[in-house]
Structure formats: C-alpha cells, structure tokens
Design a protein around this motif. Structure first.
Motif, PDB file in Angstrom:
ATOM      1  N   VAL A 206       8.111   1.030   6.410  1.00 31.20           N
ATOM      2  CA  VAL A 206       6.662   0.805   6.356  1.00 31.20           C
ATOM      3  C   VAL A 206       5.868   1.976   6.923  1.00 31.20           C
ATOM      4  CG1 VAL A 206       6.927  -1.695   6.478  1.00 31.20           C
ATOM      5  CG2 VAL A 206       6.539  -0.395   8.589  1.00 31.20           C
TER       6      VAL A 206
ATOM      7  N   GLY B 207       1.040   1.046   8.370  1.00 29.01           N
ATOM      8  CA  GLY B 207       2.358   0.684   8.870  1.00 29.01           C
ATOM      9  C   GLY B 207       2.378  -0.565   9.719  1.00 29.01           C
TER      10      GLY B 207
ATOM     11  N   MET C 195       1.718  -3.657   7.533  1.00 33.79           N
ATOM     12  CA  MET C 195       2.892  -3.971   6.713  1.00 33.79           C
ATOM     13  C   MET C 195       4.035  -4.523   7.559  1.00 33.79           C
ATOM     14  SD  MET C 195       2.972  -1.022   3.751  1.00 33.79           S
ATOM     15  CE  MET C 195       2.387   0.393   4.676  1.00 33.79           C
ATOM     16  N   ALA C 196       4.199  -4.016   8.782  1.00 29.67           N
ATOM     17  CA  ALA C 196       5.233  -4.555   9.675  1.00 29.67           C
ATOM     18  C   ALA C 196       4.957  -6.018   9.991  1.00 29.67           C
ATOM     19  CB  ALA C 196       5.294  -3.734  10.958  1.00 29.67           C
TER      20      ALA C 196
ATOM     21  N   ALA D  51       5.590  -8.149   6.798  1.00 28.89           N
ATOM     22  CA  ALA D  51       7.023  -8.327   6.582  1.00 28.89           C
ATOM     23  C   ALA D  51       7.601  -9.335   7.571  1.00 28.89           C
ATOM     24  CB  ALA D  51       7.746  -6.989   6.698  1.00 28.89           C
TER      25      ALA D  51
ATOM     26  N   VAL E  57       9.406  -5.104   2.366  1.00 23.82           N
ATOM     27  CA  VAL E  57       8.532  -3.944   2.506  1.00 23.82           C
ATOM     28  C   VAL E  57       7.664  -3.767   1.269  1.00 23.82           C
ATOM     29  CG1 VAL E  57       8.486  -1.432   2.709  1.00 23.82           C
ATOM     30  CG2 VAL E  57      10.021  -2.774   4.153  1.00 23.82           C
TER      31      VAL E  57
ATOM     32  N   ALA F   9       4.939  -6.282   1.321  1.00 24.32           N
ATOM     33  CA  ALA F   9       3.938  -5.928   2.329  1.00 24.32           C
ATOM     34  C   ALA F   9       3.069  -4.774   1.849  1.00 24.32           C
ATOM     35  CB  ALA F   9       4.631  -5.561   3.637  1.00 24.32           C
ATOM     36  N   ARG F  10       3.702  -3.804   1.213  1.00 26.06           N
ATOM     37  CA  ARG F  10       2.956  -2.655   0.695  1.00 26.06           C
ATOM     38  C   ARG F  10       1.967  -3.096  -0.381  1.00 26.06           C
ATOM     39  NH1 ARG F  10       3.750   0.269  -3.804  1.00 26.06           N
ATOM     40  NH2 ARG F  10       2.915   2.388  -3.915  1.00 26.06           N
TER      41      ARG F  10
END
Length: 256
Positions: A189, A196, A199-200, A203, A218, A221-222
């Motif tokens: 991420v 980042g 996204m963390a 996830a 990932v 999330a992206r």
C-alpha cells in the motif's frame, strides 16, 4: 469535529484505532508555543488524524479550538469561548477525516478553500493579531492557493512510512495473520506515494481470514482510495481545468 474516545490509554476516532506518530506532539508543541502551523502533504497519509489528535490533547489541557470555516455568528461565539479558556488556537482542515466516509458531503471544505482561501486567511490573520496561533491542514495542491500568506506559517510536510502503515493494519484488523503478512500489505500500500494509511486501514477492515490473498485486499483498498480521490478531483476541479489538473496534480501514475 470528530469525537475522539480514549480507551485504556489508546485513542479511537470514529471507531478507528489511531497509531501515534511524532506529528501529534510536534503540532501540539508548536501551537502551545504560539506558532501557526501548516500541515501539508499527499492524501491519505494521516495529516488530519494527527492534527485532530493534537487538537484534542490541547483541548484536554484547557485550550479552546476556533473553527475558521463557520458562519460569522458562530465564529464570534468561538471567540468569546476563547477569551475564557487557558489558551486558544484556530483550525481549518480542507479534507477532514469524515471525507473518506462521505466524500460528496465533506469535500465542501476543499471547495471552500478553493473559492475563499482569502476569507480563511483573513480570519487566521485576525486570530494571530489577537495572539492565537492557527493550524491549517491542506493537501499539497490546495496549499498552492493563498501561497503568499501560507509562507508565514511553520510548514510540516507529511509523508508516509511502511512502519506506520503496518501498525495501522495490525491494530485495526480483527484477526492477526503474522508479522510477514502485515509487512507485505504495508509495503504494497505504500508503493504509490499517497493513500498508504487509508489503504492499510481499508485492508485491515476487509480482512476476515488469514488465507485471504493480500494482493486482493490491497487492490480493493486501492480501488476504494482512487474512487474517493476521483470524487475530490471532480468536485474541486470539474470543468475546463480538469485535464490540466490531472496532468499537473503530481499524483503517482498508478492512481491516475
């Protein structure tokens, strides 16, 4: 503002367990010293979470927070509250934490800065003349607006680290799948340069079983982060300038 809730020495914001970073204490210390602060950087890297945590810490010490975006009557009331407080500061966040939950609603703060940064700057200057410091939270492209005024602030440019992304993932996931799993997600991420931490967290919330493919988490999330960013760009830059913004926003290629 978002309600932060301490639980057993840990801090939660909207149900999200916050990971402490040095930025929290740095912002609180500068405000307490009377310095006005501009926190800038990419999207989704914890600017707002850190500043809101610093603000609530300060308010717990007797400070009053003055919202620079409110109507005139409410702003006047904030000033009266500030006069009775131990100390006070102003704040404005162009993309508050709520944006990632309801982007179409909370993007209004970004458009407010786009259209009326002079108004926010005028209120900031007024507070500073009265001895109150100010903290502004702006993404790097919005910080280009009213740049001459912003140069008077102490600027803190925020980036992201894999270590913090890993801790966000570990501490917000319902299951623990081992250190190597968390490290893999954190590295994945972090490679795009922004988003980042969002996204963390995404996830972590999506993880149910340890046999789930981390690349799938990932990618999901992206996709969520890109969708939020598209709404932001559309709301703030829709119209003839859209192509220019896409070309010059300095977003990493994969996110475009």
């Amino acid at each position: 503002m978002y309600v932060l809730s301490p639980r057993h020495g840990e801090v939660y914001m909207g149900g999200v367990k916050l990971v402490p970073t040095p930025l929290v204490e740095e912002v609180r210390k500068l405000l307490k010293e009377g310095s006005s602060v501009l926190v800038s950087g990419p999207h989704g890297v914890g600017k707002s979470a850190a500043v809101f945590t610093a603000m609530y810490t300060a308010m717990g010490e007797g400070a009053a927070a003055i919202d620079l975006s409110v109507d005139t009557a409410t702003f006047a009331e904030y000033l009266r509250v500030a006069e009775r407080a131990k100390w006070a500061f102003g704040f404005f966040d162009a993309l508050p934490p709520q944006f990632y939950e309801e982007p179409d609603v909370w993007v209004e703060y970004a458009t407010l800065w786009r259209d009326s940064c002079q108004r926010i700057a005028a209120r900031s200057a007024y507070l500073q003349r009265r001895g109150y410091p100010v903290v502004l939270v702006l993404s790097r492209e919005l910080a280009a607006r009213c740049g001459a005024y912003l140069r008077k602030f102490v600027e803190i440019r925020v980036g992201q680290s894999e270590d913090v992304a890993k801790r966000i993932f570990e501490e917000n996931a319902e299951v623990y799948c081992g250190d190597s799993y968390a490290e893999y997600v954190a590295t994945a991420v972090s490679k795009w340069g922004e988003g980042g931490y969002y996204m963390a967290l995404h996830a972590a919330r999506a993880l149910r079983y340890c046999d789930e493919d981390p690349d799938g988490l990932v990618e999901e999330a992206r996709a969520s982060f890109v969708e939020k960013l598209k709404r932001y760009v559309k709301a703030v830059y829709a119209g003839p300038r859209f192509a220019d913004v896409v070309a010059h926003r300095r977003l990493p290629g994969p996110l475009l």
